[in-house]
Design an enzyme around this catalytic site. Structure first.
Site, PDB file in Angstrom:
ATOM      1  N   ARG A   1       0.838  -1.185   0.000  1.00 58.62           N
ATOM      2  CA  ARG A   1       0.000   0.000   0.000  1.00 58.62           C
ATOM      3  C   ARG A   1       0.879   1.243   0.000  1.00 58.62           C
ATOM      4  NH1 ARG A   1      -2.979  -2.748  -1.895  1.00 58.62           N
ATOM      5  NH2 ARG A   1      -4.909  -3.679  -1.114  1.00 58.62           N
TER       6      ARG A   1
ATOM      7  N   HIS B   1       1.163  -0.423 -10.254  1.00 56.19           N
ATOM      8  CA  HIS B   1       0.230  -1.205  -9.436  1.00 56.19           C
ATOM      9  C   HIS B   1      -0.191  -2.491 -10.158  1.00 56.19           C
ATOM     10  CE1 HIS B   1      -2.560  -0.647  -5.790  1.00 56.19           C
ATOM     11  NE2 HIS B   1      -2.457  -1.942  -6.056  1.00 56.19           N
TER      12      HIS B   1
END
Length: 313
Positions: free
Chosen positions: A228, A276
């Site tokens: 994250r 990502h």
């Protein structure tokens, strides 16, 4: 018998990718359900299939809903929503785990072997004496020992790396030195040559990798963050890279996504940005997880992968 109504709350592109796999997974389990895009009549909905990129949702209007089934592993975008009173299930899928293991293993090996020098440094210089150590001589730290972290730690240990893992709750994993607490975190970051971040994003982990932790890290540590973006204080990491305290950072998750073109990570010589992609949710396999939880809900059985709302994951 009334068919359960499923509301798919995400963008049009995801709807087009998920619709057929979800219907197929339901059919595999003999579940006859009505799958809708959006929720014009939320009071009719029994299950919510939710992507964190969906527009703001007032979950209190879904008065029949038995559960919210998240399409992603991360739930930080929804878990604190005060309108959410239904059970929340995160996504745990074998393809998601496999993708993360492949990403982490690949980048750990890349840095362990010093491949950037050879792949990017085609400058005519023969560096025959720059032989990397064996995996047994390399210390790797994994922060976060949940489903993804445990799998990655195990894969790295199977290659011979000396793996130490840290989690907020004490864990026990074969072949892994498991630590917890503040003292355990300090011990891990002080000795790890490669540090992998796979913690959930909660109030307790927000900005964990800041100036304090980076000051205690082993000089030249390589940081890999497929977890994250909010785990890292960006300015502290940039400063540590500039000062040489961090040797390189390979980053796949960011506080703002897509990462703005002007962000200093794009332009830093010691940073690798990936968009990502470490552990994408793949509809073909993840739809089966959704279908199983819907089957359980209809049968009155406990849901899989329930989120602990107090812990945040």
């Amino acid at each position: 018998m009334r068919r359960p109504v499923l509301a798919f709350l995400a963008d049009q592109q995801r709807w087009e990718a998920w619709r057929a796999p979800v219907l197929a997974a339901l059919a595999e389990r003999g579940i006859k359900a009505e799958l809708r895009f959006g929720a014009e009549t939320p009071e009719e909905v029994d299950y919510i299939l939710y992507a964190p990129t969906a527009a703001r949702v007032d979950f209190s209007t879904f008065t029949r809903a038995r559960a919210v089934l998240n399409l992603w592993a991360g739930v930080e975008g929804i878990v604190t929503d005060p309108s959410l009173t239904q059970p929340l299930c995160r996504m745990v899928d074998t393809s998601l785990v496999t993708g993360m293991v492949e990403y982490v293993t690949g980048h750990v090996l890349r840095h362990h072997l010093g491949m950037d020098r050879h792949v990017l440094g085609q400058d005519g210089i023969w560096r025959g004496r720059e032989v990397p150590p064996l995996a047994a001589d390399r210390s790797v730290g994994v922060l976060g020992l949940g489903e993804l972290g445990a799998a990655c730690a195990g894969a790295l240990a199977s290659l011979g790396f000396r793996v130490t893992g840290w989690s907020r709750r004490c864990r026990s994993l074969a072949g892994i030195t498991c630590l917890d607490g503040t003292a355990g975190l300090d011990a891990l970051v002080s000795q790890a040559e490669i540090l992998v971040l796979l913690l959930p994003l909660t109030p307790a982990t927000e900005g964990l990798i800041g100036a304090g932790v980076l000051a205690r890290a082993r000089p030249g540590v390589v940081l890999i963050n497929p977890g994250r973006g909010g785990l890292i204080e960006d300015s502290a990491l940039i400063a540590a890279l500039d000062e040489g305290r961090v040797g390189h950072a390979t980053l796949d998750a960011f506080r703002e996504e897509p990462l703005p073109p002007e962000h200093p990570f794009w332009h830093h010589s010691k940073v690798t940005v990936t968009p990502h992609i470490a552990a994408a949710t793949r509809p073909e396999t993840a739809a089966r997880v959704l279908a199983e939880n819907i089957r359980r809900g209809e049968a009155g059985e406990p849901f899989l992968h329930l989120v602990d709302r107090a812990a945040g994951y």
